[in-house]
Write an enzyme that holds these catalytic residues in place. Structure first.
Site, PDB file in Angstrom:
ATOM      1  N   CYS A 213     102.930  35.256  34.468  1.00  0.00           N
ATOM      2  CA  CYS A 213     101.789  35.989  33.584  1.00  0.00           C
ATOM      3  C   CYS A 213     101.846  37.726  33.762  1.00  0.00           C
ATOM      4  CB  CYS A 213     100.732  35.144  33.585  1.00  0.00           C
ATOM      5  SG  CYS A 213     100.498  35.099  35.317  1.00  0.00           S
TER       6      CYS A 213
ATOM      7  N   ASP B 172     117.283  10.154  62.162  1.00  0.00           N
ATOM      8  CA  ASP B 172     117.036   8.751  61.247  1.00  0.00           C
ATOM      9  C   ASP B 172     118.257   8.147  61.005  1.00  0.00           C
ATOM     10  OD1 ASP B 172     116.304   8.197  58.322  1.00  0.00           O
ATOM     11  OD2 ASP B 172     118.439   9.249  57.799  1.00  0.00           O
TER      12      ASP B 172
ATOM     13  N   ASP C 151     120.659  13.647  57.584  1.00  0.00           N
ATOM     14  CA  ASP C 151     121.854  14.124  57.179  1.00  0.00           C
ATOM     15  C   ASP C 151     120.974  15.228  55.712  1.00  0.00           C
ATOM     16  OD1 ASP C 151     120.078  13.030  54.626  1.00  0.00           O
ATOM     17  OD2 ASP C 151     120.609  11.117  54.582  1.00  0.00           O
TER      18      ASP C 151
ATOM     19  N   CYS D 136      99.575  38.417  37.124  1.00  0.00           N
ATOM     20  CA  CYS D 136     100.427  38.294  37.987  1.00  0.00           C
ATOM     21  C   CYS D 136     100.810  39.401  38.184  1.00  0.00           C
ATOM     22  CB  CYS D 136     101.509  37.422  37.922  1.00  0.00           C
ATOM     23  SG  CYS D 136     101.102  35.664  37.826  1.00  0.00           S
TER      24      CYS D 136
ATOM     25  N   CYS E 298     127.291  51.121  75.138  1.00  0.00           N
ATOM     26  CA  CYS E 298     126.089  50.416  76.644  1.00  0.00           C
ATOM     27  C   CYS E 298     125.174  49.664  75.637  1.00  0.00           C
ATOM     28  CB  CYS E 298     125.924  51.577  77.817  1.00  0.00           C
ATOM     29  SG  CYS E 298     124.687  52.407  77.260  1.00  0.00           S
TER      30      CYS E 298
ATOM     31  N   CYS F   7     123.124  52.360  73.837  1.00  0.00           N
ATOM     32  CA  CYS F   7     122.914  52.696  72.715  1.00  0.00           C
ATOM     33  C   CYS F   7     122.612  51.384  71.488  1.00  0.00           C
ATOM     34  CB  CYS F   7     124.460  52.878  72.788  1.00  0.00           C
ATOM     35  SG  CYS F   7     125.913  53.734  73.649  1.00  0.00           S
TER      36      CYS F   7
ATOM     37  N   ASP G 180     116.036  14.213  54.420  1.00  0.00           N
ATOM     38  CA  ASP G 180     115.440  14.587  55.371  1.00  0.00           C
ATOM     39  C   ASP G 180     115.118  16.143  55.869  1.00  0.00           C
ATOM     40  OD1 ASP G 180     115.894  12.645  56.300  1.00  0.00           O
ATOM     41  OD2 ASP G 180     117.449  12.481  57.010  1.00  0.00           O
TER      42      ASP G 180
END
Length: 830
Positions: A25, A514, A713, A28, A92, A95, A717
């Site tokens: 809006c 679960d 699953d 905002c 290395c 670096c 969850d």
């Protein structure tokens, strides 16, 4: 004057266009504009609601990060993006630190992780504030080369680049070795082999021998060894020395001292005009050998990604316009009908439309047994068709396929920086400068306090300190183990979506599981059917199934499915009636069939006591018994339940063997949950938990400070997966992009949980071994190189041996990481 000032002010300002999420809006817009304008240094801000965009102009005093924070502080978000760069010429840990520092200095970069082993950088940035070109330029300004990696990885180009690097190293090593050998023989042989000494003195001459050594060593240093100078000297001039700088200074010091001793010995104190051409040449040769071995070993760390990328075929056979065409895989579109012959790989994801076959899906699940595919079955890109031919409709192509998601997840995990890496970053930030300081102190100490010839001792020990130091091993210690560990996990059907989970998972103390769809198959099945005397089991099942065909209850579906699986003929019922709270009644083939609980039998006046022991057993197993009556005679006791997965007991035992506690989290009643817990030997039961209560259940398990891994699953969850210390999602093989999870088990097999935990522990143990070696090596050998053993034992470390030890340290670290490829884990029992 004023106009000149304004022009100069305009030149000092920068304009960016940010994407802003969450605005809906005009208020905002006002809040975001006000917040941005309040940031010191911001000249103007204009926010567009329709385009969700903020145009910001700011001067050099403004900090872009503060603009992003200001947007976040008022409840909105600047859109972030992730860019991956391929980085060349890193060798290395220092670096890595420099490249990360350069990337993080680019305005708008939120996070930058650089991986030495994979030679890649993953950068999270604010869209609009930073761009790929700015990042590439930042890397180049730090002395390295960078290129943006596109969404589609070009594995052939990457392999070609690595092969080119290996060929170049092999060529340079061969040249260096051939030229170094005579230098080594002439100088060291003269000291230790009398015959060589006599040959040099009588046939060649000492001066001529030194001229020859000078010529050969110079070619080695500024031919094959030039790479150390072209990288090390600019880094030194930028006050950001790296390993190349150490080698360049060390070899240049040995070579330069030898040149003075050869051509202007009068400038050196008496008895110190020695030459060290062999040291400079051998150091270059040994370090090139170490880099070659390291590059070959590093190439093996990414074999898992190469294998995954190589799974997808280059072309697909597609039916278009009434004819079959073979087209590049990139041209396959959603909705295309794709033909697959025996032995071919499935090109993209889709659904079988015609034909049937068996498909090897081991790349997904790790299971070698082919899976039957019929009309309506889902097939996945990269899997291998075994026997029959079939046609499928493409549903996902390109980056949307499961294989592309897997590759993306593995790459993200391999590029992650674990918390344990923080110590390495802290040390390597000052390591090279500290080594150079130690080398200077060593040189001065030997020069002032050393025995005659003090200058020779000072030079040899100073060079040894520079050469023995190995930031390479420290830089490779963590990323190589992560790459091999996550790659091996992917081969076993375990995807680490977030690299940090590789470290966090090893600390898990309790695994919360679960029940439905995780411990169990997630769909009811007919588990028990015991008939009364005088009744045939198949006949009863056929009648009961016929009676239940009109019911939509999951229990009815399970009974009908069991009858179909046995090949029984199922008649259509003449009449059907649902009796709420009791069960069902139907007329089937002239017989009256009742199916329901014991109260329905009591209502019919039937005594179920003859099944009392069977009912007790079912109750102890957490199953609710049902009864069937045919023509008003008690015919059978039936149980339908969601059965445990075959591997659930094995997985729980394996978790216990790892020293973990296991808890069940379920919405089932306590009696059923505890019955399952007894069967499996589960330690804790949280029953009658509503879906929205799973987060509270996880918090309850964490209350004592325990680290909890939650296994679900990934569908209902999600909140619990996010709330746990580590969320482990049971995938289905075709739905692996589970955003709430840290780890995804592609096979849907619970055995993957102990495998993931065991692999996490093995990987972190491997990292710690590598870090111990890398740090202990430097802590012990730098003092030895400085001459710490000389006062007590008269021992000094030659720069030549220092170079050999340094080269082998990196090879040891990478070789140790590669041991993770042999990790086996828990085998699934048939």
């Amino acid at each position: 004057m004023a106009s000149s000032s304004a022009a100069r002010h305009a030149e000092d300002t920068h304009s960016v266009r940010l994407s802003v999420e969450g605005m809906n809006c005009a208020s905002c817009v006002a809040r975001v504009e006000k917040a941005i304008r309040a940031v010191p240094g911001v000249v103007s801000a204009s926010v567009n609601l329709a385009a969700e965009r903020a145009d910001v102009r700011f001067d050099t005093s403004a900090k872009p990060a503060e603009i992003v924070d200001a947007i976040a502080n008022v409840g909105y978000a600047a859109v972030e993006d992730t860019i991956e760069l391929g980085i060349e010429a890193m060798n290395c840990a220092s670096c890595v630190g420099r490249v990360e520092k350069a990337l993080k200095a680019v305005p708008g970069v939120v996070e930058a992780n650089v991986n030495l082993a994979s030679e890649k950088a993953s950068i999270r940035l604010v869209k609009g504030l930073a761009s790929a070109d700015m990042l590439v330029e930042a890397v180049r300004s730090a002395g390295y080369e960078a290129r943006e990696l596109g969404e589609e990885r070009d594995i052939d180009r990457e392999a070609e680049r690595r092969d080119r690097e290996l060929r170049l190293l092999r060529r340079d090593l061969l040249i260096a070795a051939l030229l170094t050998l005579p230098v080594f023989v002439l100088e060291m042989g003269s000291h230790f082999v009398p015959a060589i000494h006599d040959f040099v003195m009588t046939r060649i001459g000492m001066a001529e021998s030194r001229y020859l050594q000078f010529a050969l060593a110079t070619i080695v240093l500024f031919g094959p060894g030039l790479r150390f100078f072209t990288k090390g000297v600019p880094a030194l001039l930028r006050a950001a020395p790296d390993m190349n700088s150490l080698v360049a200074i060390g070899t240049a010091a040995a070579w330069g001292y030898s040149v003075v001793a050869t051509f202007a010995s009068g400038f050196l104190p008496a008895a110190t005009a020695n030459v060290y051409y062999e040291a400079a040449a051998v150091i270059v040769t040994l370090i090139l050998l170490g880099r070659l071995l390291e590059a070959r070993a590093k190439g093996r760390t990414s074999e898992a990604i190469k294998h995954l990328m190589g799974l997808q075929p280059k072309t697909a056979r597609v039916r278009r316009g009434g004819e079959t065409l073979e087209i590049p895989i990139a041209e396959v579109r959603v909705g295309d009908m794709v033909l697959v012959r025996p032995g071919e790989k499935v090109a993209v994801d889709g659904t079988v439309a015609e034909g049937n076959s068996y498909v090897d899906e081991s790349m997904l699940s790790g299971e070698p047994v082919p899976v039957e595919k019929t009309k309506g079955s889902e097939v996945v890109s990269g899997t291998i068709n075994k026997t029959g031919a079939f046609t499928f409709r493409a549903t996902k192509v390109g980056a949307a396929t499961v294989l592309a998601q897997i590759i993306r997840m593995v790459e993200q995990a391999q590029g992650a920086k674990l918390p344990i890496q923080a110590l390495v970053d802290h040390v390597t930030a000052w390591f090279v400068p500290a080594v150079m300081a130690v080398a200077v102190v060593t040189f001065l100490t030997w020069l002032v306090f050393g025995p005659d010839p003090a200058l020779t001792f000072a030079l040899v020990n100073g060079v040894a300190v520079l050469i023995i130091a190995c930031p390479c091993a420290m830089g490779l210690a963590t990323p190589t183990s992560i790459m091999v560990g996550t790659g091996r996990a992917a081969e076993m059907g375990v995807l680490f979506r977030k690299g940090e989970a590789l470290q966090t998972l090893r600390s898990a103390e309790i695994v919360a599981v679960d029940k439905t769809g995780t411990l169990t198959k997630g769909r009811p099945e007919l588990t028990d059917l015991t008939t009364a005397p005088g009744f045939d089991r198949n006949s009863v099942l056929a009648l009961v199934a016929a009676a239940e065909t009109r019911s939509e209850h999951p229990i009815a579906e399970a009974i009908v499915s069991a009858a179909k699986t046995m090949g029984l003929a199922i008649s259509d019922p003449d009449t059907f009636e649902a009796i709420p709270g009791f069960g069902t009644r139907a007329e089937v083939a002239g017989k009256t069939v009742h199916v329901g609980a014991d109260r329905l039998m009591a209502r019919l006046g039937l005594d179920v006591s003859e099944f009392a022991s069977e009912a007790t057993r079912l109750g102890d197993e957490g199953k609710s018994p049902l009864y069937a009556a045919i023509d008003d005679r008690l015919a059978a006791i039936i149980a339908v339940a969601d059965p445990l997965k075959e591997t659930a007991p094995q997985a729980i035992r394996a978790l216990h063997d790892l020293g973990l506690k296991v808890a069940i989290v379920t919405g089932d009643n306590r009696r059923t949950a505890e019955a399952i817990a007894r069967q499996l030997g589960v330690d804790e039961v949280l029953a009658e938990v509503l879906p929205e209560g799973k987060v509270a259940a996880v918090r309850r398990l964490q209350a004592d400070g325990r680290h909890v891994a939650f296994v679900g699953d990934g569908i209902n969850d999600a909140p619990a997966l996010a709330a746990a210390d580590v969320g482990i999602a049971i995938g289905t093989g075709t739905d692996i992009a589970i955003e709430s999870a840290d780890v995804v088990l592609m096979s849907g097999d619970l055995v993957g949980v102990p495998n993931a935990i065991a692999l996490s522990r093995a990987t972190i143990r491997n990292i710690r071994e590598n870090l111990f070696w890398a740090f202990a090596y430097n802590v012990v050998l730098i003092p030895v190189a400085a001459g710490a053993l000389y006062p007590g034992y008269g021992m000094l470390l030659s720069p030549v041996f220092a170079a050999g030890a340094m080269a082998l340290s990196s090879v040891f670290v990478v070789g140790n990481a590669l041991r993770l490829k042999r990790f086996r884990g828990l085998e699934r029992q048939a």
